[in-house]
Design an enzyme around this catalytic site. Structure first.
Site, short mmCIF file in Angstrom:
data_model
loop_
_atom_site.label_atom_id
_atom_site.label_comp_id
_atom_site.label_asym_id
_atom_site.label_seq_id
_atom_site.Cartn_x
_atom_site.Cartn_y
_atom_site.Cartn_z
N ARG A 12 58.58 30.24 15.58
CA ARG A 12 59.18 31.47 15.07
C ARG A 12 60.66 31.49 15.47
NH1 ARG A 12 54.62 36.03 16.50
NH2 ARG A 12 55.19 35.44 18.63
N ASN A 52 57.39 25.54 22.99
CA ASN A 52 56.03 25.03 22.81
C ASN A 52 55.84 24.29 21.50
OD1 ASN A 52 54.84 25.63 25.23
ND2 ASN A 52 53.32 27.04 24.40
N ASN A 108 51.42 22.13 23.65
CA ASN A 108 51.43 23.55 23.33
C ASN A 108 50.37 24.23 24.17
OD1 ASN A 108 51.62 26.09 22.19
ND2 ASN A 108 50.48 25.53 20.35
N ARG A 121 53.82 29.19 30.29
CA ARG A 121 54.52 30.44 30.59
C ARG A 121 54.65 30.66 32.09
NH1 ARG A 121 54.69 35.31 27.91
NH2 ARG A 121 53.10 34.69 26.42
N ASP A 159 57.31 37.56 25.55
CA ASP A 159 56.99 36.90 24.29
C ASP A 159 58.21 36.99 23.38
OD1 ASP A 159 54.43 36.15 24.95
OD2 ASP A 159 53.51 37.97 24.16
N ASP A 160 58.30 36.07 22.43
CA ASP A 160 59.47 36.09 21.55
C ASP A 160 59.44 37.23 20.55
OD1 ASP A 160 57.42 35.21 19.98
OD2 ASP A 160 58.27 33.25 19.53
N ASP A 161 58.29 37.89 20.39
CA ASP A 161 58.21 38.98 19.41
C ASP A 161 58.28 40.36 20.05
OD1 ASP A 161 55.82 38.85 20.72
OD2 ASP A 161 54.55 38.90 18.94
N GLU A 215 45.82 33.98 29.05
CA GLU A 215 46.65 33.65 30.22
C GLU A 215 47.12 34.91 30.92
OE1 GLU A 215 49.81 34.60 27.29
OE2 GLU A 215 47.79 33.76 27.23
N ASP A 216 47.31 36.01 30.18
CA ASP A 216 47.73 37.26 30.81
C ASP A 216 46.60 37.86 31.63
OD1 ASP A 216 46.25 37.65 28.54
OD2 ASP A 216 47.53 39.18 27.67
#
Length: 814
Positions: free
Chosen positions: A570, A595, A620, A625, A641-643, A727-728
């Protein structure tokens, strides 16, 4: 004659009247003719001459005799139209000037904020310059070598060492040596060879010759070393060696001295998935006691079994038939309390009790425990003299259920951290020796980042960011100071005493010298005003929001944070995320974890006020992270996150909150776990209590990245990588497991959606099913669910507070 005269006089009067009237008419006509002649255009005057005459007239009113009425009106209309045009143009110019004035008026507060920001930067730079001047004359040099105290090489039979100093030659162990270790075997059995391989794998500073070593480890199967020298460790895998005059430190299960290490080196490890869960609390037996010592009178324990109890009290007299390892473990695993007597099997039963969640009740005040001068076994065990055996039933039944569960948990944690397998035991032994000798470990950069752009971490080309500095509607967020890294390896020696308890019993990670310390001591608040302690502090002047925004304040010296931004496929979204971080105060660096392993990135990325570094990874993997990359040079890490689209003031508030709660996850979107029926579920619905913070927008201490990568059970990371999710949740489980505290939510944000993103993991149909399963699996691995609930969120102090006109809030919206 007289009559005629009278008659003639009467006729004369009317004729005079007529004559006067005629004369009057004549004059009027004459006047009119003269008037017309004077205003007529003489035929001998040309039109050009007339126009020239008109153009030379300055006073129209005084020279109207040269114009006709029509011309006057036309000229006046022309003049009126010209004046109107001029007025219109003037009005337009006035509006333009008024617009410029309004724009300038509108820019004045912003420019004042920019001026304040620049003044803050100048002040910060001046302070930093003063601090550098004060520290520039510090002399840096290697420490001197330790003193070599004269010693007589007595024979072992002549003297018995009674302290560590009697068997350690410190001249071979400089604090800058990083404790070089030599290891060999005295006997060549299979067990000795296996232990030799283990030590060679875990020793961080292994040397090949004993003359270069600070510590020499000799592995033996019940045979003492014929050449006993200083700084020797006799690691015994066989029968206990009875030699109290030995100059070596003994590592064995029994027959030990105060400075030896009492450890069962032959304990059989069991897979972690087979561990007994901490819950349910109730077990089949209340108390179990295995009597191995035939010298004790078995009838002395009859009073214990006679105690009234709703659950059985099991006492087993050991023999070859009923004391197999399997039988002992079955009995221990089915009991709440395990009464342990000093015996040859003490350490076997002790470790099994920790592993299986049975609280060890040690019936001896003199029995030594593994690393007991470093590990606080009071948190997981209970000591009683044998004489109190008849009272033990009453004592243990007085324990609160919460205390019993906590002792189970801590005992399990001690076991899994220090004693669960050979590698852990070897690492723990080396750590204990290092603490006794007070020698830091060598800095090991296990996570050296690979640059994405050939040999460069930054993009070859930069694009100008058009986003204006965000002052949040007349609210300054903080000065843009120069980059400053957190002081690393500042506790290399205080860790051995001041923080020794924390390293071994709270964070449970003493094996390597830490780059940072989560809960380091804080100076008193007035330290920022004294000349000898003010370095690094940024005190806030008295006042409200305006003064608050000019300095970081708080209880610690100034610091910054690093953004770790995970991205995948993205690029446009990533560009927007980077631009939103432009001019963000207290930001040290942005690390982009790329990634996209199957393609290279574009060459052009936004140029910000701080470095943006791109890291290349091998696969990936969402675990990327939480890798403690060596490029992260601050304690505070903002995982993004990128978003994620956050206001800058939200980030600054969360950073300030994290600085006061460094051992916790501090962030924005909150989630919780809930039980429906017989199963536990992940829940994202709105609720008044939460137990997790999504790490797509959260502050975390860098030490937790190390714990996630190297100390968290590996099967959790493997599961995260296999399903590309959770992962969170794994990070929330880990931090709550280590701290027994919930995360902290800031601001009212519940979700952080990206309207321009076409793809996202949470949009998958199986997203929530995966997360439900993750929670159940992680609970099984840990043996319990470590998540803790919280029922509050953190906002700024003056949020929604009515203030006087001359005061300002800390932030405008949060």
């Amino acid at each position: 004659m007289a009559i005629k005269l009278n008659g003639s006089s009467r006729s004369f009067v009317p004729s005079l009247r007529v004559s006067a009237f005629l004369i009057f008419i004549f004059f009027v006509i004459t006047y009119i003719i003269i008037y017309n002649v004077s205003f007529s255009e003489p035929s001998w005057i040309t039109q050009d001459a007339l126009k020239q005459n008109i153009e030379n007239l300055d006073d129209y009113d005084a020279s109207c005799s040269g114009y006709s009425i029509g011309r006057i009106l036309r000229e006046q209309k022309r003049i009126l139209a010209s004046v109107r045009l001029e007025l219109t143009e003037s009005q337009v110019k006035i509006e333009e000037i008024r617009t410029v004035q309004e724009e300038l008026q509108r820019l004045i507060p912003q420019k004042q904020l920019e001026l304040s920001a620049l003044e803050g930067e100048i002040e910060a730079a001046q302070r930093q310059l003063e601090e550098l001047r004060e520290t520039q004359n510090v002399k840096v040099f290697l420490p001197f070598s330790p003193l070599q105290i004269p010693r007589e090489l007595e024979q072992p039979s002549q003297i018995s060492p009674n302290q560590l100093d009697d068997i350690i030659d410190y001249s071979r162990c400089s604090i800058s040596s990083f404790m070089p270790v030599y290891v060999d075997i005295i006997t060549s059995g299979q067990s000795e060879k296996e232990w030799l391989n283990v030590f060679q794998e875990v020793i961080p500073n292994l040397v090949e010759t004993p003359d270069k070593a600070c510590i020499k480890i000799h592995i033996s199967n019940g045979i003492a070393s014929p050449n006993t020298t200083f700084n020797s460790i006799l690691f015994n895998v066989g029968s206990p060696i009875i030699n109290f005059q030995s100059k070596s430190i003994h590592v064995q299960a029994s027959k030990i001295r105060s400075f030896d290490f009492p450890v069962d080196v032959n304990h059989i490890a069991v897979e972690k998935v087979d561990l007994t869960p901490l819950l349910p609390f109730q077990r089949e037996n209340l108390i179990s006691l295995i009597v191995d010592n035939t010298e004790l009178n078995f009838s002395a324990f009859s009073s214990l079994s006679a105690e009234p109890s709703r659950r059985p009290i099991v006492i087993v007299k050991c023999s070859q038939e009923n004391c197999s390892l399997e039988r002992r473990r079955q009995l221990i695993g089915s009991s709440t309390f395990c009464f342990l007597l000093p015996s040859e099997m003490f350490f076997q039963d002790f470790l099994s009790s920790l592993q299986l969640g049975c609280i060890p009740i040690i019936l001896s005040n003199s029995q030594l425990l593994p690393f007991q001068d470093l590990i606080d076994w009071r948190r997981a065990t209970y000591r009683l003299p044998l004489a109190r055996l008849p009272e033990a039933h009453f004592i243990v039944q007085s324990f609160e259920i919460s205390d019993i569960i906590e002792m189970r948990r801590v005992g399990r944690l001690f076991y899994e951290t220090y004693l669960a397998d050979r590698h852990l035991l070897a690492r723990s032994l080396l750590a204990a020796l290092r603490y006794k000798l007070q020698i830091p470990t060598r800095e090991v950069r296990r996570n050296q980042a690979i640059p994405l752009f050939n040999s460069s971490f930054t993009a070859p080309k930069g694009s100008v960011v058009n986003v204006q500095a965000n002052f949040d509607d007349e609210y300054l967020l903080g000065p843009l100071e120069s980059r400053v890294e957190s002081t690393s390896y500042a506790y290399n020696f205080t860790e051995f005493q001041l923080y020794s308890y924390d390293f071994w019993n709270i964070i449970m990670s003493p094996h390597y010298t830490k780059e940072f310390l989560v809960n380091a001591a804080e100076l008193p608040t007035e330290a920022e005003f004294f000349e000898d302690t003010k370095i690094g502090f940024r005190p806030i002047e008295p006042g409200s929001g305006a003064e608050f925004s000019k300095a970081l304040g708080g209880n610690r010296q100034r610091e910054q944070f690093t953004v770790v931004l995970l991205t995948y496929e993205r690029d446009a979204v990533l560009t927007g995320a980077l631009e939103r971080l432009h001019q963000l105060p207290y930001l040290n660096k942005i690390i982009v974890v790329w990634n996209n392993v199957n393609r290279d990135p574009p060459d052009t990325w936004p140029s910000l006020h701080i470095p943006v570094e791109f890291i290349r990874v091998a696969e990936n993997n969402l675990n990327n992270r939480f890798v403690p990359w060596d490029r992260i040079e601050t304690e505070a890490v903002l995982s993004l996150d990128d978003d994620i689209d956050l206001m800058q003031q939200e980030i600054i508030l969360a950073f300030r909150v994290w600085r006061e709660n460094r051992d916790r996850i501090v962030g924005f979107p909150a989630r919780h776990h809930a039980r429906y029926g017989d199963s536990m579920f992940y829940n994202s619905n709105h609720t008044c209590q939460m137990s997790m913070i999504l790490t797509g927008a959260a502050f975390i201490h860098k030490n937790y990245l190390t714990a996630y990568t190297y100390e968290m059970p590996a099967e959790i990371r493997e599961h995260v990588n296999s399903i590309k999710n959770c992962e969170d949740i794994a990070m929330n489980y880990l931090v709550s497991h280590l701290t027994r505290k919930p995360p902290i939510k800031t601001t009212s944000r519940w979700t952080l959606k990206c309207p321009t993103c076409t793809e996202s993991l949470y949009k998958e149909g199986t997203h929530f099913e995966k997360r439900h399963e993750c929670m159940r699996l992680f609970t099984k691995i840990y043996g319990y669910n470590p998540l803790k609930f919280s029922q509050f969120r953190a906002d700024s102090i003056l949020f929604k507070t009515r203030l006087p006109q001359n005061h300002q809030k800390c932030f405008k919206y949060v």
